[in-house]
Scaffold this motif. Structure first.
Motif, PDB file in Angstrom:
ATOM      1  N   ASP A 129      46.160  50.658  45.416  1.00  0.00           N
ATOM      2  CA  ASP A 129      45.552  49.680  44.519  1.00  0.00           C
ATOM      3  C   ASP A 129      46.193  49.735  43.133  1.00  0.00           C
ATOM      4  N   GLU A 130      46.676  48.570  42.685  1.00  0.00           N
ATOM      5  CA  GLU A 130      47.378  48.439  41.407  1.00  0.00           C
ATOM      6  C   GLU A 130      48.484  49.490  41.297  1.00  0.00           C
ATOM      7  N   ILE A 131      49.382  49.443  42.245  1.00  0.00           N
ATOM      8  CA  ILE A 131      50.423  50.463  42.376  1.00  0.00           C
ATOM      9  C   ILE A 131      51.311  50.540  41.141  1.00  0.00           C
ATOM     10  N   ASN A 132      51.454  49.439  40.430  1.00  0.00           N
ATOM     11  CA  ASN A 132      52.347  49.449  39.266  1.00  0.00           C
ATOM     12  C   ASN A 132      51.699  50.024  38.004  1.00  0.00           C
ATOM     13  N   ARG A 133      50.501  50.571  38.114  1.00  0.00           N
ATOM     14  CA  ARG A 133      49.901  51.284  36.977  1.00  0.00           C
ATOM     15  C   ARG A 133      50.347  52.738  36.920  1.00  0.00           C
ATOM     16  N   ALA A 134      50.950  53.249  37.997  1.00  0.00           N
ATOM     17  CA  ALA A 134      51.433  54.631  38.033  1.00  0.00           C
ATOM     18  C   ALA A 134      52.910  54.660  37.653  1.00  0.00           C
ATOM     19  N   PRO A 135      53.382  55.772  37.075  1.00  0.00           N
ATOM     20  CA  PRO A 135      54.801  55.873  36.704  1.00  0.00           C
ATOM     21  C   PRO A 135      55.694  55.928  37.936  1.00  0.00           C
ATOM     22  N   PRO A 136      56.991  55.629  37.772  1.00  0.00           N
ATOM     23  CA  PRO A 136      57.919  55.595  38.912  1.00  0.00           C
ATOM     24  C   PRO A 136      57.918  56.868  39.753  1.00  0.00           C
ATOM     25  N   LYS A 137      57.779  58.042  39.126  1.00  0.00           N
ATOM     26  CA  LYS A 137      57.798  59.291  39.883  1.00  0.00           C
ATOM     27  C   LYS A 137      56.697  59.313  40.926  1.00  0.00           C
ATOM     28  N   THR A 138      55.504  58.860  40.559  1.00  0.00           N
ATOM     29  CA  THR A 138      54.387  58.839  41.500  1.00  0.00           C
ATOM     30  C   THR A 138      54.583  57.743  42.543  1.00  0.00           C
ATOM     31  N   GLN A 139      55.063  56.585  42.117  1.00  0.00           N
ATOM     32  CA  GLN A 139      55.330  55.508  43.072  1.00  0.00           C
ATOM     33  C   GLN A 139      56.334  55.971  44.123  1.00  0.00           C
ATOM     34  N   CYS A 165      50.662  51.701  57.847  1.00  0.00           N
ATOM     35  CA  CYS A 165      51.000  50.522  57.038  1.00  0.00           C
ATOM     36  C   CYS A 165      50.450  50.691  55.633  1.00  0.00           C
ATOM     37  N   VAL A 166      51.311  50.488  54.648  1.00  0.00           N
ATOM     38  CA  VAL A 166      50.898  50.488  53.248  1.00  0.00           C
ATOM     39  C   VAL A 166      50.690  49.047  52.801  1.00  0.00           C
ATOM     40  N   ILE A 167      49.495  48.777  52.285  1.00  0.00           N
ATOM     41  CA  ILE A 167      49.223  47.492  51.651  1.00  0.00           C
ATOM     42  C   ILE A 167      48.987  47.787  50.175  1.00  0.00           C
ATOM     43  N   ALA A 168      49.942  47.408  49.354  1.00  0.00           N
ATOM     44  CA  ALA A 168      49.861  47.713  47.925  1.00  0.00           C
ATOM     45  C   ALA A 168      49.538  46.451  47.141  1.00  0.00           C
ATOM     46  N   THR A 169      48.702  46.594  46.127  1.00  0.00           N
ATOM     47  CA  THR A 169      48.421  45.477  45.236  1.00  0.00           C
ATOM     48  C   THR A 169      49.105  45.730  43.907  1.00  0.00           C
ATOM     49  N   GLN A 170      49.473  44.647  43.262  1.00  0.00           N
ATOM     50  CA  GLN A 170      50.208  44.748  42.003  1.00  0.00           C
ATOM     51  C   GLN A 170      49.593  43.809  40.980  1.00  0.00           C
ATOM     52  N   ASN A 171      49.245  44.359  39.833  1.00  0.00           N
ATOM     53  CA  ASN A 171      48.682  43.580  38.737  1.00  0.00           C
ATOM     54  C   ASN A 171      49.820  42.887  37.997  1.00  0.00           C
ATOM     55  N   ASP A 172      49.754  41.575  37.895  1.00  0.00           N
ATOM     56  CA  ASP A 172      50.858  40.854  37.243  1.00  0.00           C
ATOM     57  C   ASP A 172      50.442  40.175  35.942  1.00  0.00           C
ATOM     58  N   VAL A 173      49.283  40.578  35.371  1.00  0.00           N
ATOM     59  CA  VAL A 173      48.820  39.910  34.156  1.00  0.00           C
ATOM     60  C   VAL A 173      48.800  40.840  32.949  1.00  0.00           C
ATOM     61  N   GLU A 174      49.144  42.112  33.139  1.00  0.00           N
ATOM     62  CA  GLU A 174      49.165  43.061  32.026  1.00  0.00           C
ATOM     63  C   GLU A 174      50.491  43.819  32.008  1.00  0.00           C
ATOM     64  N   PRO A 175      51.598  43.126  31.772  1.00  0.00           N
ATOM     65  CA  PRO A 175      52.913  43.771  31.843  1.00  0.00           C
ATOM     66  C   PRO A 175      53.086  44.921  30.859  1.00  0.00           C
TER      67      PRO A 175
END
Length: 326
Positions: A129-139, A165-175
């Motif tokens: 959930d909101e995978i892009n909130r974590a830093p690259p190392k964790t991703q 299966c990984v289903i990841a969500t990405q927040n695209d409104v808070e860059p």
């Protein structure tokens, strides 16, 4: 291009074809049951649900990019419940560590030994959930899991559940509060989709369903893990004749020639597998160019980077228009 039936026949005799037809009928029935079941929770998004099912049958992973509150998490939960699979959720945050995802060895004072405590990645369906909130190392902790279906910790490799299966969500409104996903991780997602806002009528239906208990609580399995494994085997056996394979390769080559970063061979393989799944859902034992063209936008666009500001979707659209089907 030769006739679709001729190109897809691959020299299969009649008896084998009859067996394949039985398998394809089963795959189509399983997929329809899952889609219908998820639609009891996710209103008006049948195409998106089909993308999820195709991703699972293609042995892949899904990235859902959208604004908060449109049902991304509910979609993942409903799919997991529909196939009677284990489900784990990882809430990605800036302080999340790789071991929080994969697991860690913990010292047991009673046995005087270290014991492995598996992380949430050990499940059939994992929601990032909101995978892009974590830093690259964790991703990046998901890279081995998504590609090789295994996790290595402290020198020991452990297999993940099948299916995985990984289903990841990405927040695209808070860059300004998120991290860009590493290219290597983006490339491991078979598809990237958006759900979008519902129509007014669909939203009214959603509000009505949510007035009491959440409908996700009532979702019952309509397929078993064994059903999914068998369906995947059937999909993997769907024939892709040489002209279709060459068509996919030409599409990938076009993207490399017209963008800073084009589609990788992994992306070409993902497109083939998605096209096989699409053909199976249509009850065919062979891939036709229409299957490739239907799947290309959601499979290829997120893998493309352009210096000219051109969106990956535009490059894929141009590739489909300008690449001949021979």
């Amino acid at each position: 291009m030769t006739d679709a039936t001729e190109a897809g026949s691959g020299g299969v005799d009649t008896d084998d074809a009859d067996v394949a037809d039985v398998g394809l009928d089963e795959v189509a029935a399983i997929a329809e049951r899952i889609v219908d079941n998820v639609e009891s929770v996710i209103v008006g998004k049948r195409a998106a649900v089909e993308h999820v099912v195709i991703t699972i049958l293609a042995r892949g992973h899904l990235l859902v990019e959208d604004v908060p509150g449109v049902g991304k998490t509910t979609l993942a939960k409903a799919v997991a419940s529909s196939i009677d699979g284990s489900f784990k959720r990882v809430q990605f945050t800036p302080d999340l560590l790789p071991a929080d995802v994969t697991g860690v060895n913990v010292f047991n004072q009673r046995t005087d030994e270290f014991e492995f405590q598996p992380g949430p990645v050990f499940a059939n369906v994992v929601l990032g959930d909101e995978i892009n909130r974590a830093p690259p190392k964790t991703q990046s902790s998901l890279l081995e899991a998504m590609e090789e279906k295994q996790v290595t910790t402290d020198g020991e490799t452990r297999p993940l559940p099948d299916p995985f299966c990984v289903i990841a969500t990405q927040n695209d409104v808070e860059p300004g509060q998120t991290y860009e996903l590493p290219v290597a991780e983006i490339d491991r997602f078979t598809k990237k989709i958006r759900l979008g806002y519902p129509t007014a009528d669909e939203e009214a239906t959603i509000i009505g369903r949510m007035a009491g208990t959440h409908p996700i609580d009532a979702v019952e399995p309509v397929a078993s893990i064994g059903d999914v494994r068998r369906a995947r085997d059937v999909v993997a056996a769907v024939d892709a004749a040489e002209p279709v394979r060459k068509y996919i390769a030409r599409l990938a080559t076009y993207t490399r020639q017209n963008a800073r970063l084009g589609v990788s061979p992994r992306g070409s393989l993902a497109l083939l597998r998605a096209a096989q799944a699409r053909a199976a859902l249509d009850g065919r034992g062979y891939v036709i160019p229409d299957d490739v063209q239907t799947e290309a936008p959601t499979v290829l666009a997120h893998r493309i980077r352009s210096d000219s500001g051109t969106d990956g979707g535009d490059v894929v659209e141009d590739a489909l228009e300008r690449t001949s089907v021979e």
